[in-house]
Design an enzyme around this catalytic site. Structure first.
Site, PDB file in Angstrom:
ATOM      1  CG  HIS A   1      -0.854   4.046   4.436  1.00  0.00           C
ATOM      2  ND1 HIS A   1      -1.609   3.832   5.563  1.00  0.00           N
ATOM      3  CD2 HIS A   1      -0.491   2.805   3.984  1.00  0.00           C
ATOM      4  CE1 HIS A   1      -1.705   2.533   5.793  1.00  0.00           C
ATOM      5  NE2 HIS A   1      -1.039   1.884   4.853  1.00  0.00           N
TER       6      HIS A   1
ATOM      7  CB  CYS B   1      -0.971  -0.010   1.176  1.00  0.00           C
ATOM      8  SG  CYS B   1      -0.242  -0.504   2.751  1.00  0.00           S
TER       9      CYS B   1
END
Length: 339
Positions: free
Chosen positions: A239, A147
């Site tokens: 994130h 990710c």
């Protein structure tokens, strides 16, 4: 319609796959697999739906299958949200049985014959599928990256023509990246955890494969070093990365590279209008809560571009960073004639 299934459909990434595929214009979601404990029961009864999107009632009565080759061998594509240890042998067996496996698992990412694909960044790497076919595999495996690797690599792509020489990155990663049961509340509340197992190694290796050159027979990896420090923070989704890049360009040239970069194709169902959204004027953006759902969660936001070259990048980890990228990869395979 193309018949598809989801392996590991009850977990965090599995639920994202189900959400994205339940009403997909090209893909017909016919099969959901989970553990033996859930097999044979309706999906709506066994799944503990925890996404911020409504539960897709169209799949509520779908009977969950066991996670086996037999359960999916008649499908065109399976999307894998399996843990890496389970995914490694099972994904290979499914691909050998003639099914396309679009995987979010890390097991096969660095296999030299498997594309590690971000659809808009290295679409030519799907040529590795032909190498799998040449070796006797009827189906194929296509992986999407870690990710945080996706956020970092999308942000590096505009700078590659200027000669990237060195990359340093510090991540602030959401708790959903560890799965629903990954981090106890008492461990993360009022806390930052400065370690995520194997994350730094993935971030230091995977972008080099993605940004490498495919010569028709193999990927020649990019050669610049990457140094990563990864932290878990008390944010649910999204994130955020602080990035330092040594590249052969000035600040103004870097800003222009970011602004002018465009994806090499348009029009796929899961593709956002902007792969990259650039904040030019706002000094405090991107922010996780405000920007993670940009482009339905598929846009990577970049801002605070400063001398150095230094900048901040951010994206939704379970959509762009996981299930959404895998679905977009499958859409690209369709347009290229692999499905």
């Amino acid at each position: 319609m193309i018949n598809v299934g989801v392996l590991g459909a009850t977990g965090a990434v599995g639920q994202r796959f189900v959400q994205l595929l339940a009403n997909h214009p090209w893909f017909h979601l016919t099969t959901l697999t989970a553990s033996e404990r859930s097999a044979g029961k309706p999906y709506g009864r066994v799944v503990n739906w925890r996404l911020d999107a409504p539960f897709p009632e169209a799949v509520a009565d779908s009977v969950v299958s066991p996670t086996t080759v037999e359960a999916v061998k008649d499908l065109d594509i399976v999307f894998s949200a399996l843990p890496a240890d389970i995914a490694k042998p099972l994904e290979s067996e499914i691909a050998d049985a003639g099914v396309i496996v679009c995987s979010n698992a890390s097991s096969h990412r660095m296999d030299p014959t498997v594309p590690l694909l971000i659809a808009e960044i290295n679409p030519d790497h799907i040529g590795l599928i032909d190498l799998q076919h040449d070796r006797g595999r009827d189906g194929c495996i296509v992986t999407n990256p870690n990710c945080s690797t996706i956020m970092l690599t999308c942000s590096l792509a505009p700078l590659m023509t200027h000669g990237v020489r060195d990359v340093k990155v510090a991540t602030l990663q959401a708790i959903s990246g560890a799965g629903f049961e990954g981090i106890p509340g008492m461990a993360i509340y009022d806390n930052v955890i400065p370690y995520i197992g194997s994350e730094e190694e993935k971030m230091e290796a995977e972008p080099k494969k993605i940004l490498g050159t495919f010569n028709g027979a193999e990927i020649i990896p990019a050669t610049f070093p990457i140094s990563a420090s990864c932290n878990r923070v008390p944010v649910i989704d999204g994130h955020l990365l602080s990035v330092w890049v040594d590249a052969g360009c000035s600040l103004s040239e870097a800003k222009e590279a970011f602004k002018s970069w465009r994806a090499p194709f348009t029009g796929l169902p899961t593709q956002p209008k902007e792969t990259l959204h650039i904040f030019e004027e706002q000094p405090d953006r991107p922010q996780t809560r405000l920007d993670r759902n940009r482009g339905d969660g598929m846009t990577v936001s970049v801002g605070r571009i400063r001398e150095g070259i230094r900048y901040t990048a951010m994206g939704h980890n379970t959509i762009r960073g996981a299930a959404g990228s895998s679905v977009l990869n499958a859409e690209l395979l369709k347009t290229k004639g692999y499905i």
